[in-house]
Design a protein around this motif. Structure first.
Motif, PDB file in Angstrom:
ATOM      1  N   HIS A 390       0.831  -1.202   0.000  1.00 10.71           N
ATOM      2  CA  HIS A 390       0.000   0.000   0.000  1.00 10.71           C
ATOM      3  C   HIS A 390       0.867   1.253   0.000  1.00 10.71           C
ATOM      4  O   HIS A 390       0.626   2.194  -0.771  1.00 10.71           O
ATOM      5  N   GLU A 391       1.855   1.266   0.869  1.00  7.57           N
ATOM      6  CA  GLU A 391       2.667   2.469   1.009  1.00  7.57           C
ATOM      7  C   GLU A 391       3.526   2.691  -0.232  1.00  7.57           C
ATOM      8  O   GLU A 391       3.726   3.837  -0.654  1.00  7.57           O
ATOM      9  N   GLU A 392       4.016   1.630  -0.842  1.00  9.21           N
ATOM     10  CA  GLU A 392       4.769   1.781  -2.093  1.00  9.21           C
ATOM     11  C   GLU A 392       3.887   2.308  -3.212  1.00  9.21           C
ATOM     12  O   GLU A 392       4.369   3.016  -4.116  1.00  9.21           O
ATOM     13  N   ALA A 393       2.593   1.994  -3.167  1.00 11.41           N
ATOM     14  CA  ALA A 393       1.655   2.494  -4.182  1.00 11.41           C
ATOM     15  C   ALA A 393       1.246   3.938  -3.934  1.00 11.41           C
ATOM     16  O   ALA A 393       0.615   4.552  -4.801  1.00 11.41           O
ATOM     17  N   GLY A 394       1.578   4.487  -2.751  1.00  8.47           N
ATOM     18  CA  GLY A 394       1.236   5.873  -2.440  1.00  8.47           C
ATOM     19  C   GLY A 394       0.094   6.025  -1.473  1.00  8.47           C
ATOM     20  O   GLY A 394      -0.496   7.107  -1.376  1.00  8.47           O
ATOM     21  N   ALA A 395      -0.223   4.965  -0.714  1.00  8.61           N
ATOM     22  CA  ALA A 395      -1.327   4.983   0.248  1.00  8.61           C
ATOM     23  C   ALA A 395      -0.766   4.748   1.651  1.00  8.61           C
ATOM     24  O   ALA A 395      -0.605   3.587   2.067  1.00  8.61           O
ATOM     25  N   PRO A 396      -0.441   5.799   2.414  1.00  6.51           N
ATOM     26  CA  PRO A 396       0.089   5.608   3.767  1.00  6.51           C
ATOM     27  C   PRO A 396      -0.899   4.855   4.648  1.00  6.51           C
ATOM     28  O   PRO A 396      -2.101   5.100   4.616  1.00  6.51           O
ATOM     29  N   VAL A 397      -0.365   3.940   5.458  1.00  8.92           N
ATOM     30  CA  VAL A 397      -1.184   3.139   6.365  1.00  8.92           C
ATOM     31  C   VAL A 397      -0.965   3.628   7.789  1.00  8.92           C
ATOM     32  O   VAL A 397       0.170   3.732   8.256  1.00  8.92           O
ATOM     33  N   PHE A 398      -2.082   3.963   8.479  1.00 10.70           N
ATOM     34  CA  PHE A 398      -2.050   4.271   9.909  1.00 10.70           C
ATOM     35  C   PHE A 398      -2.284   2.942  10.617  1.00 10.70           C
ATOM     36  O   PHE A 398      -3.420   2.499  10.759  1.00 10.70           O
ATOM     37  N   ASN A 399      -1.235   2.332  11.059  1.00 10.05           N
ATOM     38  CA  ASN A 399      -1.229   0.907  11.381  1.00 10.05           C
ATOM     39  C   ASN A 399      -2.111   0.569  12.589  1.00 10.05           C
ATOM     40  O   ASN A 399      -1.763   0.891  13.724  1.00 10.05           O
ATOM     41  N   PRO A 400      -3.245  -0.114  12.385  1.00  9.06           N
ATOM     42  CA  PRO A 400      -4.089  -0.520  13.513  1.00  9.06           C
ATOM     43  C   PRO A 400      -3.603  -1.782  14.191  1.00  9.06           C
ATOM     44  O   PRO A 400      -4.273  -2.304  15.076  1.00  9.06           O
ATOM     45  N   HIS A 401      -2.441  -2.271  13.778  1.00 16.07           N
ATOM     46  CA  HIS A 401      -1.845  -3.450  14.404  1.00 16.07           C
ATOM     47  C   HIS A 401      -0.662  -3.057  15.283  1.00 16.07           C
ATOM     48  O   HIS A 401       0.188  -3.885  15.606  1.00 16.07           O
TER      49      HIS A 401
END
Length: 466
Positions: A390-401
């Motif tokens: 996701h992050e490589e595609a340009g979608a930052p993840v706010f990690n719920p884990h």
């Protein structure tokens, strides 16, 4: 440290020490994450206390400070990733007795942190014809302080952005954890010192919030043959600035058919849906917009009359789909201006492994989408790979884990919140373990997150940890 010493020093407070009850109040919905379930399942406090006023709260914080006892505040415990869980034991501070509306007038109100959001909105609607700009999908149980300390956006973000936007919070009263706890009023830019800080650097006791006009909201569900059709429609709807709106959620097939019990059977097989909350005067604008995007309206009813309000089919309630124990979720920013292209890319990339549940919002002055994707869980390694892709595609993840502020947010140290903690909580006893930079000044994104529990002589009873 000794929790017993604090209890003995303050016998007039309302204490609970039964291990089973304390454990119950030591948990939130962390178990949505298989990672956090493995890490945090044995977490519990040693005692629960529910102070009734500011004097009792200040006395508690002073006594706990003197004896070196951690204090972890909680509202209703509706968080998703351990925000209110006492990683290092100690005292769980329940704020639900702080439940008064202090004053309200058209456009603005002030209330204590323990007010339930559904009760607060009902009061505001009756007294001043207003409602909170935002609420989470857990409105029927969540508290105001818990939402501000642990949340960031929600129902209402289609119009008002996120809670960090200037003007969405007008004032916070916080109490510090020192030998002599101070009462501080944060206003203007200083609000961000304690906003969305999990109670790590001060106990929020009062909040001053702007209000929106209270509408008799109408729930509308529109079905589309494709996910992208629903997404383009929701994007167009969110851009209708003249329309009073509160929700623009997209749920991909087969989620509505399989999990939305009150109306899912009405959704044609293979169709995705857009879920809207619209003010009545603007409903007549919908048919032409729906037709232009190839949709079919399948539901329209007043929100207050719904068996399950539509907002409980949105945001983090969509991640409640525990009819399937093999799923978990992500929280993702799909940034403008290319969010629609990014959605299409991610759908092609992951297929049914990652179902793109989307919330269309205003963020930083423009329209974009947040993803609360439903992920078919296999292994932690694959989950980490999905996040990386996701992050490589340009979608930052706010990690719920992950349970720290930094990993669950923008993957950076919030220096303002860290500096405020040094002043307001010099021993680091407020909700310890949640601010990575406090425990590790060299913290940086990607650094392994360790779970350091009970760095004391306390050990929870075995029967509580089962």
């Amino acid at each position: 440290m000794s929790v017993t010493q604090v209890i003995e020093a303050l016998p007039g407070l309302t204490w609970t020490t039964d291990p089973a009850l304390v454990r119950q109040k030591s948990r939130d919905f962390f178990w949505y994450s298989p990672v956090l379930k493995r890490q945090l399942n044995k977490v519990t406090g040693e005692a629960l206390v529910a102070p009734r006023d500011e004097a009792e709260l200040r006395a508690l914080l002073a006594a706990a400070y003197a004896h070196g006892v951690p204090v972890t505040p909680r509202g209703a415990g509706t968080g998703n990733y351990g925000q209110a869980m006492p990683l290092r034991g100690g005292i769980v501070l329940e704020m639900t007795e702080f439940n008064r509306v202090l004053w309200a007038k058209p456009g603005v109100m002030r209330a204590e942190a323990g007010c339930r959001l559904i009760d607060l909105d009902a009061y505001l609607r009756k007294e001043v014809g207003g409602e909170l700009r935002f609420h989470p999908s857990t409105k029927r149980t969540a508290t105001l302080g818990g939402f501000i300390a642990g949340g960031s956006s929600g129902i209402g973000s289609t119009t008002w952005g996120i809670l960090r936007e200037p003007g969405n919070i007008l004032g916070l009263k916080v109490i510090t954890m020192e030998a002599e706890p101070r009462v501080l009023e944060l206003r203007g830019p200083d609000i961000q010192k304690a906003n969305h800080a999990y109670g790590t650097n001060g106990i929020i006791t009062e909040l001053e919030m702007p209000l929106a006009p209270a509408w008799d909201w109408v729930d509308v569900v529109v079905a589309f043959p494709t996910l992208m059709g629903a997404a383009r429609f929701a994007d167009s709807f969110t851009r209708m600035d003249g329309v009073a709106k509160k929700l623009a959620c997209v749920a991909p097939a087969p989620l509505p058919q399989n999990h939305f019990r009150s109306w899912g059977a009405k959704v044609p097989a293979g169709h995705s849906v857009a879920c809207l909350m619209v003010a009545p005067p603007f409903l007549e604008l919908l048919p032409s917009l729906i037709a232009s995007h190839g949709g079919t309206e399948i539901l329209r009813e007043p929100s207050d009359a719904a068996e399950v309000p539509l907002y409980e089919h949105s945001w983090n309630h969509t991640t409640l789909l525990k009819t399937d124990k093999g799923i978990t979720y992500l929280q993702t920013l799909l940034p403008a201006p290319n969010h629609l292209d990014l959605i299409a890319t991610l759908e092609r990339m992951f297929g049914d492994e990652v179902l793109l549940h989307l919330e269309f919002v205003r963020f930083g002055g423009t329209v974009c989408a947040f993803g609360l994707q439903i992920v078919r869980f296999t292994t932690e390694e694959r989950l980490n790979a999905i996040i990386r892709l996701h992050e490589e595609a340009g979608a930052p993840v706010f990690n719920p884990h992950a349970y720290t502020l930094e990993e669950g947010g923008m993957k950076r140290v919030d220096r303002e919140q860290l500096d405020f903690k040094r002043q307001a909580d010099p021993k680091g006893l407020l909700n310890p373990g949640k601010m990575a930079a406090w425990d590790d000044p060299d913290w940086k994104p990607g650094k392994a997150q360790g779970v350091h529990l009970y760095e004391t002589d306390y050990e929870a009873p075995a029967e509580v940890l089962e």
